[in-house]
Motif scaffolding. Sequence first.
Motif, PDB file in Angstrom:
ATOM      1  N   GLY A 108       0.912  -1.156   0.095  1.00  0.00           N
ATOM      2  CA  GLY A 108       0.021   0.024   0.012  1.00  0.00           C
ATOM      3  C   GLY A 108       0.840   1.276  -0.130  1.00  0.00           C
ATOM      4  N   GLU A 109       0.405   2.137  -0.210  1.00  0.00           N
ATOM      5  CA  GLU A 109       0.836   3.824  -0.260  1.00  0.00           C
ATOM      6  C   GLU A 109       1.617   3.843   1.136  1.00  0.00           C
ATOM      7  N   ASP A 110       1.196   3.447   2.005  1.00  0.00           N
ATOM      8  CA  ASP A 110       1.993   3.694   3.338  1.00  0.00           C
ATOM      9  C   ASP A 110       3.170   3.101   3.523  1.00  0.00           C
ATOM     10  N   ALA A 111       3.498   1.848   2.809  1.00  0.00           N
ATOM     11  CA  ALA A 111       4.497   1.115   2.836  1.00  0.00           C
ATOM     12  C   ALA A 111       5.898   1.844   2.100  1.00  0.00           C
ATOM     13  N   TYR A 112       5.120   2.647   1.081  1.00  0.00           N
ATOM     14  CA  TYR A 112       6.294   3.107   0.219  1.00  0.00           C
ATOM     15  C   TYR A 112       6.607   4.653   0.671  1.00  0.00           C
ATOM     16  N   ALA A 113       5.877   5.158   1.410  1.00  0.00           N
ATOM     17  CA  ALA A 113       6.136   6.581   2.393  1.00  0.00           C
ATOM     18  C   ALA A 113       6.879   6.537   3.668  1.00  0.00           C
ATOM     19  N   TYR A 114       6.554   5.268   4.336  1.00  0.00           N
ATOM     20  CA  TYR A 114       7.007   5.475   5.564  1.00  0.00           C
ATOM     21  C   TYR A 114       8.154   4.455   6.061  1.00  0.00           C
ATOM     22  N   PHE A 115       8.015   3.381   5.086  1.00  0.00           N
ATOM     23  CA  PHE A 115       8.756   2.331   5.572  1.00  0.00           C
ATOM     24  C   PHE A 115      10.072   1.827   4.555  1.00  0.00           C
ATOM     25  N   ARG A 116      10.423   2.852   3.914  1.00  0.00           N
ATOM     26  CA  ARG A 116      11.701   2.823   3.044  1.00  0.00           C
ATOM     27  C   ARG A 116      12.687   3.387   3.426  1.00  0.00           C
ATOM     28  N   ASP A 117      14.234   3.176   3.412  1.00  0.00           N
ATOM     29  CA  ASP A 117      15.051   4.031   3.824  1.00  0.00           C
ATOM     30  C   ASP A 117      15.449   4.949   2.578  1.00  0.00           C
ATOM     31  N   ALA A 118      16.694   5.845   2.780  1.00  0.00           N
ATOM     32  CA  ALA A 118      16.766   6.911   1.878  1.00  0.00           C
ATOM     33  C   ALA A 118      17.281   6.200   0.512  1.00  0.00           C
ATOM     34  N   ASP A 119      18.029   5.128   0.577  1.00  0.00           N
ATOM     35  CA  ASP A 119      18.681   4.749  -0.467  1.00  0.00           C
ATOM     36  C   ASP A 119      17.653   3.975  -1.519  1.00  0.00           C
ATOM     37  N   ASP A 120      16.524   3.805  -0.786  1.00  0.00           N
ATOM     38  CA  ASP A 120      15.396   3.109  -1.431  1.00  0.00           C
ATOM     39  C   ASP A 120      14.565   4.132  -2.144  1.00  0.00           C
ATOM     40  N   PHE A 121      14.750   5.387  -2.072  1.00  0.00           N
ATOM     41  CA  PHE A 121      14.079   6.667  -2.749  1.00  0.00           C
ATOM     42  C   PHE A 121      14.582   6.757  -4.207  1.00  0.00           C
ATOM     43  N   ARG A 122      13.755   7.187  -4.964  1.00  0.00           N
ATOM     44  CA  ARG A 122      14.197   7.555  -6.453  1.00  0.00           C
ATOM     45  C   ARG A 122      14.022   8.974  -6.803  1.00  0.00           C
ATOM     46  N   ASN A 123      13.833   9.770  -5.564  1.00  0.00           N
ATOM     47  CA  ASN A 123      13.399  11.330  -6.216  1.00  0.00           C
ATOM     48  C   ASN A 123      14.762  11.991  -6.512  1.00  0.00           C
ATOM     49  N   VAL A 124      14.550  13.004  -7.346  1.00  0.00           N
ATOM     50  CA  VAL A 124      15.532  13.738  -7.693  1.00  0.00           C
ATOM     51  C   VAL A 124      16.248  14.665  -6.691  1.00  0.00           C
ATOM     52  N   HIS A 125      17.509  15.012  -6.881  1.00  0.00           N
ATOM     53  CA  HIS A 125      18.158  15.745  -5.801  1.00  0.00           C
ATOM     54  C   HIS A 125      17.593  17.255  -5.158  1.00  0.00           C
ATOM     55  N   LEU A 126      17.085  17.940  -6.387  1.00  0.00           N
ATOM     56  CA  LEU A 126      16.614  18.964  -6.241  1.00  0.00           C
ATOM     57  C   LEU A 126      15.432  19.114  -5.058  1.00  0.00           C
ATOM     58  N   ALA A 127      14.583  18.052  -5.040  1.00  0.00           N
ATOM     59  CA  ALA A 127      13.622  18.013  -4.250  1.00  0.00           C
ATOM     60  C   ALA A 127      13.880  17.959  -2.784  1.00  0.00           C
ATOM     61  N   GLU A 128      15.199  17.324  -2.475  1.00  0.00           N
ATOM     62  CA  GLU A 128      15.527  17.192  -1.072  1.00  0.00           C
ATOM     63  C   GLU A 128      16.251  18.120  -0.433  1.00  0.00           C
ATOM     64  N   LEU A 129      16.794  18.766  -1.142  1.00  0.00           N
ATOM     65  CA  LEU A 129      17.754  20.211  -0.590  1.00  0.00           C
ATOM     66  C   LEU A 129      17.066  20.798   0.475  1.00  0.00           C
ATOM     67  N   PRO A 130      17.604  21.425   1.662  1.00  0.00           N
ATOM     68  CA  PRO A 130      16.735  22.387   2.446  1.00  0.00           C
ATOM     69  C   PRO A 130      16.366  23.718   1.843  1.00  0.00           C
TER      70      PRO A 130
END
Length: 289
Positions: A108-130
């Motif tokens: 489900g959607e919660d598994a992807y949002a809440y129970f993956r570590d950073a290296d499992d994410f596939r977002n672009v770098h610009l999105a994560e900058l402070p």
Amino acid sequence: MSDDHVFLSLAEGHDDSDARWAFGTGFEDPLHGVSTEVPDGVDRAELAACCLALGDDALVTAQRLAEWTTRAPELEEEVALANIGLDLLGQARLLYARCGQVDGTGRGEDAYAYFRDADDFRNVHLAELPNEDFAFSMARLLVLSAWRLDHFERLAASPDPVLAAVAAKGVKELTYHRQYAAEWVVRLGDGTEESHRRMRAGLERVTPYLGELFAAHDARENVLAVLEQVAGAAGLPLPQVPAAAAGSGIGSGVGVGSGSGRAGEHTEHLAPLLAELQSVARAHPEATW
């Protein structure tokens, strides 16, 4: 050029009647009556990768926007940024749900949002900058919105009916996001000496990350056209944009890129962001809300 002129130009070709409304104001289910069967000829692995990457972009960007709550220049801007974040959160939920349907895990959607570590994410770098200052955040929102809108306009014709429906709804939302950011870039760039300086610095700060965004198909031309138009209206020079790396098509002929973020390599900023985002869910993994 006034903010209104920028809006009229950028919104050309879109339905203006609801382009300024946020996710929470419309209650129609975008997937009502849409078949969830994966059509013949669609690669399930590529479709899942596309949904995951675009979902991660949306979730991480929404979290950064949420950090402006109680910190935005005006109460009205806090509401606007929160609504934009809710739009993106809604997109992420639909994309994660589709990913779980086609990747064979049934998650489900919660598994992807809440129970993956950073290296499992596939977002672009610009999105994560402070967030840095408000000018940088508006420059980033303009770039990400213009880039995502270009993708969603293409994905609206995807042979996968679910992805096409999500993209079609997202086009209306992203048109507003892009316009909101454009108006602030013009307002700050054409404002005081200090606001001009900060806005110019904000554009310069996001520019090195454009190469990763442009690694997918020909989004470069369309996004640069938007940036040139808005920067010109703001009286700002457009910094030199880095060349794009070779991209890889993912999901129905529409690529989501092959940069470091897409490969799970992230800056040091993503892990702390996720720790805050996921803290309650991980502390109470069996809780229901």
